[in-house]
Design a protein around this motif. Structure first.
Motif, PDB file in Angstrom:
ATOM      1  N   GLY A  73       0.698  -1.327   0.068  1.00  0.00           N
ATOM      2  CA  GLY A  73       0.074  -0.169  -0.170  1.00  0.00           C
ATOM      3  C   GLY A  73       0.805   1.346   0.108  1.00  0.00           C
ATOM      4  N   PHE A  74       0.088   2.505   0.580  1.00  0.00           N
ATOM      5  CA  PHE A  74       0.843   3.641   0.621  1.00  0.00           C
ATOM      6  C   PHE A  74       1.362   4.075   2.055  1.00  0.00           C
ATOM      7  N   THR A  75       1.338   3.337   2.795  1.00  0.00           N
ATOM      8  CA  THR A  75       1.904   3.503   4.292  1.00  0.00           C
ATOM      9  C   THR A  75       3.679   3.779   3.956  1.00  0.00           C
ATOM     10  N   ASP A  76       4.097   4.623   4.956  1.00  0.00           N
ATOM     11  CA  ASP A  76       5.485   4.576   4.936  1.00  0.00           C
ATOM     12  C   ASP A  76       6.190   3.461   4.905  1.00  0.00           C
ATOM     13  N   GLU A 109      13.549  11.619   1.591  1.00  0.00           N
ATOM     14  CA  GLU A 109      15.114  11.414   1.345  1.00  0.00           C
ATOM     15  C   GLU A 109      15.430  10.269   1.851  1.00  0.00           C
ATOM     16  N   LYS A 110      14.894   9.683   2.775  1.00  0.00           N
ATOM     17  CA  LYS A 110      15.214   8.404   3.256  1.00  0.00           C
ATOM     18  C   LYS A 110      15.296   7.245   2.224  1.00  0.00           C
ATOM     19  N   PHE A 111      14.096   7.310   1.515  1.00  0.00           N
ATOM     20  CA  PHE A 111      14.023   6.475   0.410  1.00  0.00           C
ATOM     21  C   PHE A 111      14.891   6.779  -0.898  1.00  0.00           C
ATOM     22  N   ARG A 112      15.342   7.929  -1.135  1.00  0.00           N
ATOM     23  CA  ARG A 112      16.152   8.024  -2.139  1.00  0.00           C
ATOM     24  C   ARG A 112      17.678   7.582  -1.664  1.00  0.00           C
ATOM     25  N   ALA A 113      17.791   7.618  -0.238  1.00  0.00           N
ATOM     26  CA  ALA A 113      19.301   7.268   0.221  1.00  0.00           C
ATOM     27  C   ALA A 113      19.244   5.721   0.255  1.00  0.00           C
ATOM     28  N   MET A 114      18.046   5.081   0.144  1.00  0.00           N
ATOM     29  CA  MET A 114      17.943   3.724   0.103  1.00  0.00           C
ATOM     30  C   MET A 114      18.626   3.245  -1.372  1.00  0.00           C
ATOM     31  N   ALA A 115      17.761   3.995  -2.191  1.00  0.00           N
ATOM     32  CA  ALA A 115      17.872   3.594  -3.357  1.00  0.00           C
ATOM     33  C   ALA A 115      19.188   3.908  -4.003  1.00  0.00           C
ATOM     34  N   ARG A 116      19.987   4.833  -3.355  1.00  0.00           N
ATOM     35  CA  ARG A 116      21.531   5.227  -3.867  1.00  0.00           C
ATOM     36  C   ARG A 116      22.309   4.218  -3.280  1.00  0.00           C
ATOM     37  N   GLU A 117      21.825   3.595  -2.106  1.00  0.00           N
ATOM     38  CA  GLU A 117      22.729   2.571  -1.370  1.00  0.00           C
ATOM     39  C   GLU A 117      22.734   1.415  -2.157  1.00  0.00           C
ATOM     40  N   LYS A 159      -0.285  15.532   0.030  1.00  0.00           N
ATOM     41  CA  LYS A 159      -1.468  15.847   1.003  1.00  0.00           C
ATOM     42  C   LYS A 159      -1.132  15.391   2.349  1.00  0.00           C
ATOM     43  N   THR A 160      -1.474  14.175   2.447  1.00  0.00           N
ATOM     44  CA  THR A 160      -1.583  13.672   3.894  1.00  0.00           C
ATOM     45  C   THR A 160      -0.022  13.245   4.190  1.00  0.00           C
ATOM     46  N   SER A 161       0.331  12.596   3.152  1.00  0.00           N
ATOM     47  CA  SER A 161       1.862  11.974   3.439  1.00  0.00           C
ATOM     48  C   SER A 161       2.781  13.255   2.692  1.00  0.00           C
ATOM     49  N   ASN A 162       3.890  13.511   3.308  1.00  0.00           N
ATOM     50  CA  ASN A 162       4.499  14.523   2.799  1.00  0.00           C
ATOM     51  C   ASN A 162       5.514  14.208   1.686  1.00  0.00           C
ATOM     52  N   PHE A 163       5.802  15.181   0.678  1.00  0.00           N
ATOM     53  CA  PHE A 163       6.819  15.065  -0.242  1.00  0.00           C
ATOM     54  C   PHE A 163       8.041  16.067   0.324  1.00  0.00           C
ATOM     55  N   GLU A 164       9.171  15.202   0.428  1.00  0.00           N
ATOM     56  CA  GLU A 164      10.094  16.094   0.917  1.00  0.00           C
ATOM     57  C   GLU A 164      10.807  16.662  -0.439  1.00  0.00           C
ATOM     58  N   GLU A 165      11.297  17.943  -0.445  1.00  0.00           N
ATOM     59  CA  GLU A 165      12.131  18.544  -1.584  1.00  0.00           C
ATOM     60  C   GLU A 165      13.409  17.903  -1.500  1.00  0.00           C
TER      61      GLU A 165
END
Ligand code: ADP
Length: 192
Positions: A73-76, A109-117, A159-165
């Protein structure tokens, strides 16, 4: 990992695949809000590269969710697992010489860091496809913004879940200012 014996050593190495395909395996990860323009840019780029005789594989969030990642789903927590699996797929493809175009909201950002890793920074370039929430809402390509406004989409990004620049993407494309053609040309420059 008990009783698991990866076969990497006995398989044809990456270099062999790259020589066959006459290209370097690499990934371009496009992220941004729903409707910001990720798929539009990636689809046009795929066509262009394909016509140039280059081997491209698309890894799209929605496509993965209809197969490999069905059930998430779309939870964290589920987004993290979604991106972890996507990253492993991207790594596999890059190690087999493909040019991989990834289109995934990747809101934190933590998701992007994981992708980089997982993929490795040598093989991964990040493109922030930027458009304001309001602009995406107005485009509402998939009708999701109208649905979200009516309360019908749980954890909708922006909206309810944030998008980090992002702070340090390799490239930022503002799709409210650039045309599709200009945007594609900018991403093309990142490909080796
Ligand atoms: P996403 O894949 O990020 O959810 P889409 O590519 O499906 O978004 O939709 C983006 C919408 O924005 C399309 O209707 C597209 O025509 C429009 N658009 C306007 N300018 C641009 C641009 N510079 N790059 C990409 N899309 C753009």
């Amino acid at each position: 990992m008990t009783n698991i014996y990866p076969e990497f050593e006995r398989q044809i190495p990456r270099q062999g695949k790259e020589e066959l395909l006459k290209q370097k395996g690499q990934a371009i990860w496009l992220y941004g809000l729903s409707g910001s323009g990720k798929s539009t840019i990636a689809n046009a780029l795929e066509k262009l590269l394909h016509e140039q005789g280059r081997y491209v594989v698309m890894v799209d969030g929605d496509n993965l969710r209809s197969g490999l990642n069905a059930g998430l789903g779309f939870t964290d927590e589920d987004r993290e697992e979604n991106i972890r699996r996507a990253s492993e797929v991207v790594k596999l493809l890059v190690n087999n010489g493909a040019i991989v175009l990834v289109t995934l909201i990747t809101p934190q950002e933590k998701f992007r860091a994981m992708a980089r890793e997982i993929v490795g920074t040598d093989d991964l370039k990040e493109v922030y496809v930027k458009a304001s929430f309001e602009a995406c809402q107005q485009r509402d390509v998939k009708g999701l913004y109208a649905k979200a406004a009516a309360g019908g989409v749980k954890n909708f990004s922006g909206k309810t879940s944030n998008f980090e620049e992002p702070e340090t993407p390799d490239l930022t494309i503002n799709t409210e200012e650039s045309s599709v053609e200009e945007s594609v040309a900018q991403v093309l420059k990142l490909i080796i």
